[in-house]
Write a protein that holds these residues in place. Structure first.
Motif, PDB file in Angstrom:
ATOM      1  N   LYS A  24      21.941  42.193  31.912  1.00  0.00           N
ATOM      2  CA  LYS A  24      23.318  41.768  32.144  1.00  0.00           C
ATOM      3  C   LYS A  24      24.095  41.848  30.837  1.00  0.00           C
ATOM      4  N   GLY A  68      37.431  35.843  35.275  1.00  0.00           N
ATOM      5  CA  GLY A  68      36.516  35.718  36.398  1.00  0.00           C
ATOM      6  C   GLY A  68      35.101  35.355  36.003  1.00  0.00           C
ATOM      7  N   ALA A  69      34.896  34.867  34.794  1.00  0.00           N
ATOM      8  CA  ALA A  69      33.563  34.505  34.316  1.00  0.00           C
ATOM      9  C   ALA A  69      33.591  33.097  33.735  1.00  0.00           C
ATOM     10  N   GLU A 123      37.108  40.784  34.795  1.00  0.00           N
ATOM     11  CA  GLU A 123      38.558  40.889  34.931  1.00  0.00           C
ATOM     12  C   GLU A 123      39.265  39.712  34.279  1.00  0.00           C
ATOM     13  N   ARG A 174      31.869  46.625  29.687  1.00  0.00           N
ATOM     14  CA  ARG A 174      31.478  46.836  31.082  1.00  0.00           C
ATOM     15  C   ARG A 174      30.222  47.688  31.143  1.00  0.00           C
ATOM     16  N   SER A 220      38.973  34.294  42.008  1.00  0.00           N
ATOM     17  CA  SER A 220      39.431  35.500  42.706  1.00  0.00           C
ATOM     18  C   SER A 220      39.281  36.750  41.834  1.00  0.00           C
ATOM     19  N   LEU A 221      38.959  36.561  40.550  1.00  0.00           N
ATOM     20  CA  LEU A 221      38.764  37.692  39.645  1.00  0.00           C
ATOM     21  C   LEU A 221      37.284  38.019  39.522  1.00  0.00           C
ATOM     22  N   HIS A 222      36.972  39.288  39.330  1.00  0.00           N
ATOM     23  CA  HIS A 222      35.601  39.722  39.064  1.00  0.00           C
ATOM     24  C   HIS A 222      35.228  39.238  37.668  1.00  0.00           C
ATOM     25  N   GLY A 223      33.946  39.127  37.365  1.00  0.00           N
ATOM     26  CA  GLY A 223      33.479  38.603  36.084  1.00  0.00           C
ATOM     27  C   GLY A 223      34.037  39.274  34.843  1.00  0.00           C
TER      28      GLY A 223
END
Length: 82
Positions: free
Chosen positions: A4, A21-22, A68, A80, A63-66
């Protein structure tokens, strides 16, 4: 190699807060070469955390990806996974 990658965020625009988002991430302050030491931050169960170096307020937004952020330019794209 790690399975990860920890998302990295910066505050080049100088905004008062950044939605991300994390809950576990790295703050680098500004983009290199003006970055501060990369600080690992963990919100735990909280929804906000302040970076001890640059005082940026990070707010968790489910609502955001990790990787974003809002504003979007505050997400460091180089972290990324390929």
């Amino acid at each position: 190699m790690a399975d990860k990658i920890v998302p990295h965020f910066h505050n080049d625009p100088g905004v008062s807060s950044i939605a991300i988002g994390a809950r576990r991430f790295m703050c680098i302050g500004a983009k290199p070469p003006f970055d501060h030491p990369h600080v690992f931050l963990d919100m735990g169960d909280d929804t906000e955390i302040v970076c001890p170096y640059c005082s940026t307020l990070y707010k968790f937004d489910g609502s955001l990806h990790g990787f974003e952020a809002r504003p979007a330019e505050c997400a460091l794209e180089e972290t990324r996974a390929a």
